[in-house]
Design an enzyme around this catalytic site. Structure first.
Site, PDB file in Angstrom:
ATOM      1  N   ASP A  41       0.552  -1.208  -0.207  1.00  0.00           N
ATOM      2  CA  ASP A  41       0.089  -0.239   0.072  1.00  0.00           C
ATOM      3  C   ASP A  41       0.845   1.428   0.036  1.00  0.00           C
ATOM      4  O   ASP A  41       2.146   1.096   0.703  1.00  0.00           O
ATOM      5  CB  ASP A  41      -0.555   0.005   1.466  1.00  0.00           C
ATOM      6  CG  ASP A  41      -1.797  -0.841   1.676  1.00  0.00           C
ATOM      7  OD1 ASP A  41      -1.572  -1.819  -0.043  1.00  0.00           O
ATOM      8  OD2 ASP A  41      -2.719  -1.707   2.494  1.00  0.00           O
TER       9      ASP A  41
ATOM     10  N   ARG B 147     -12.390  -0.312  -6.748  1.00  0.00           N
ATOM     11  CA  ARG B 147     -12.308   0.663  -5.267  1.00  0.00           C
ATOM     12  C   ARG B 147     -12.234   1.547  -5.194  1.00  0.00           C
ATOM     13  O   ARG B 147     -11.033   2.395  -3.797  1.00  0.00           O
ATOM     14  CB  ARG B 147     -11.005  -0.171  -4.372  1.00  0.00           C
ATOM     15  CG  ARG B 147     -11.415  -2.163  -4.451  1.00  0.00           C
ATOM     16  CD  ARG B 147      -9.872  -3.086  -3.955  1.00  0.00           C
ATOM     17  NE  ARG B 147      -9.978  -3.845  -4.529  1.00  0.00           N
ATOM     18  CZ  ARG B 147      -9.230  -4.846  -3.203  1.00  0.00           C
ATOM     19  NH1 ARG B 147      -8.111  -4.622  -2.384  1.00  0.00           N
ATOM     20  NH2 ARG B 147      -8.939  -6.215  -4.119  1.00  0.00           N
TER      21      ARG B 147
END
Length: 462
Positions: A264, A350
């Protein structure tokens, strides 16, 4: 057959596909000013040797700092004008120029490489203009000169004022989010110094000067404001981790943040009170959707978070809220997040996808070109999450929202949609009801959301 609903009229289908779109506020059509037509001036030549231009040619300016391309623009009234500059830059690097309005430098503009001289793109800028005649001049700041300029489209009026400076949404609740307020301000220009200051104990504001490249994870400690200097500062090749703090009280602003292969870019885990504001977060579209992980993931019971005025661009798995279908015991009654005035461009999944959180508030965002394949979508509410989706603009989006159908292996969620605008986009699927929001806010009229977000979102807008 899936039933499609508009957000203004939640009536079901009778027998086919019927979408009612909310109507944006009326705007005057932009006026086009071709570079080859007087009174425009090109200090170079009007050429036609590269295909794809409009009109009879384009401005190929001299490669010198004294060169320029100038347009005379008429405005019916003083105010804010939106400029759409169509250009091609077949060089290997960006070309920079000052944008000069009526003799005064308004801003510096970087014209990125477009890959070929016949690949034309449009850059959107905003400037203040006077009533009547105005001169719009582009002056190169290096001897590389300007890109080739085809035309400018000018729309005067209808652009909202600059974005508000204050924080709204979930990050204001239960004590609020202040970041490093009250602590010292420290400027860092190396990655090592950035890591040291971000991980140090105590309140502080960390000003990041330049693009800093590192590796591994930076464990941001509580009571920090991390803010980029100017429009071109930020971090790459590292994960910014905000974890196990109640409250974390962290603010990240005005940063350019790059996707991290295999990890991430920003991860918020089991932490509360975080404000992610006016950053530009981007990656590259790879053939493997798992080449990067999330751009901004919010998991493990994280809470009281606002994500505002950011640009998310060129990323697959963009922003996950709730990491797995089996984590209800930790996540339910948490994962309260507000997303507002963000620009999601080519983020193919997302934006966000939410499990268990309620109420996740998604309003006044602009979604564009989320259409890589038939599986692309903008928003998903699953595993009984509750989302309020209001006054967003969807353009060229394969599926605006999933909820009643679930998504993948995840069970359905709940989603209330109102006052959204869909153009060349699949529906925003709705389901059930959601809990009321505790904070005050005013949703912008959907007709001005696109211009507001494109003018105000991203790094360099503080």
């Amino acid at each position: 057959m899936m039933r499609l609903k508009s957000v203004l009229a939640c009536a079901g289908l009778l027998a086919g596909v019927f979408v009612v779109l909310s109507q944006p506020a009326a705007h005057a059509a932009p006026t086009r000013y071709e570079a080859e037509n007087s009174p425009a001036v090109c200090s170079g030549t009007i050429d036609s040797n590269w295909s794809g231009y409009s009109g009879s040619g384009f401005c190929n300016g001299n490669n010198a700092t004294g060169a320029f391309a100038q347009f005379t623009v008429n405005a019916g009234a003083a105010g804010t004008a939106t400029l759409g500059v169509r250009f091609a830059n077949g060089a290997t690097g960006a070309r920079s120029a000052d944008l000069i309005v009526n003799g005064s430098t308004a801003q510096s503009v970087s014209y990125e490489a477009t890959g070929a001289w016949n690949t034309w793109v449009t850059k959107t800028l905003t400037v203040s203009v006077n009533a009547g005649s105005n001169t719009i001049r582009f002056n190169p700041t290096t001897s590389n000169g300007l890109p080739n300029i085809d035309y400018i489209d000018v729309e005067v009026g209808g652009t909202p004022p600059p974005p508000p400076g204050g924080i709204i949404g979930w990050a204001t609740e239960s004590g609020g989010t202040t970041g490093g307020a009250g602590g010292p301000t420290i400027t860092v220009s190396t990655f090592a110094d950035f890591r040291t200051q971000a991980q140090a104990a105590g309140a502080r504001t960390i000003l990041v000067n330049g693009m800093l490249s590192g590796s591994g994870t930076v464990e941001i400690s509580a009571n920090k404001t991390i803010r980029g200097v100017g429009a071109n500062s930020g971090v790459s090749a590292t994960t910014l981790n905000i974890e196990d703090m109640h409250p974390a009280n962290v603010v990240i602003q005005n940063m350019n943040i790059r996707g991290v292969p295999g990890n991430d870019a920003i991860q918020i885990e089991n932490a509360t009170h975080v404000w992610i504001d006016r950053n530009t977060l981007s990656s590259t579209i790879e053939s493997d959707p798992d080449y990067y992980d999330g751009m901004l993931d919010i998991t493990h019971g994280a809470d009281y978070i606002t994500v505002s005025w950011n640009i998310f661009r060129n990323h697959w798995k963009n922003s996950l809220v709730g990491h797995s279908d089996s984590n209800a015991s930790e996540d339910r009654s948490h994962l309260r997040v507000t997303y507002h005035h963000n620009w999601f461009d080519r983020t193919f999944e997302r934006s966000p996808r939410v499990r268990f959180g309620e109420t996740v508030h998604v309003f006044n965002n602009y979604y564009s070109n989320i259409n890589n394949n038939t599986s692309s979508y903008a928003i998903a509410s699953v595993m009984d999450a509750g989302l309020l989706v209001e006054a967003n603009v969807f353009e060229n989006v394969q599926q605006a929202c999933w909820s009643r159908s679930g998504y993948g292996d995840s069970d359905p969620g709940r989603l209330v949609a109102r006052d959204n605008s869909l153009t060349n986009s699949g529906p925003c699927e709705t389901n059930g009801s959601v809990a009321a929001l505790p904070y005050g806010y005013t949703a912008e009229n959907v007709g001005t959301v696109k211009s507001s977000v494109t003018a105000g979102a991203g790094a360099g807008k503080l």
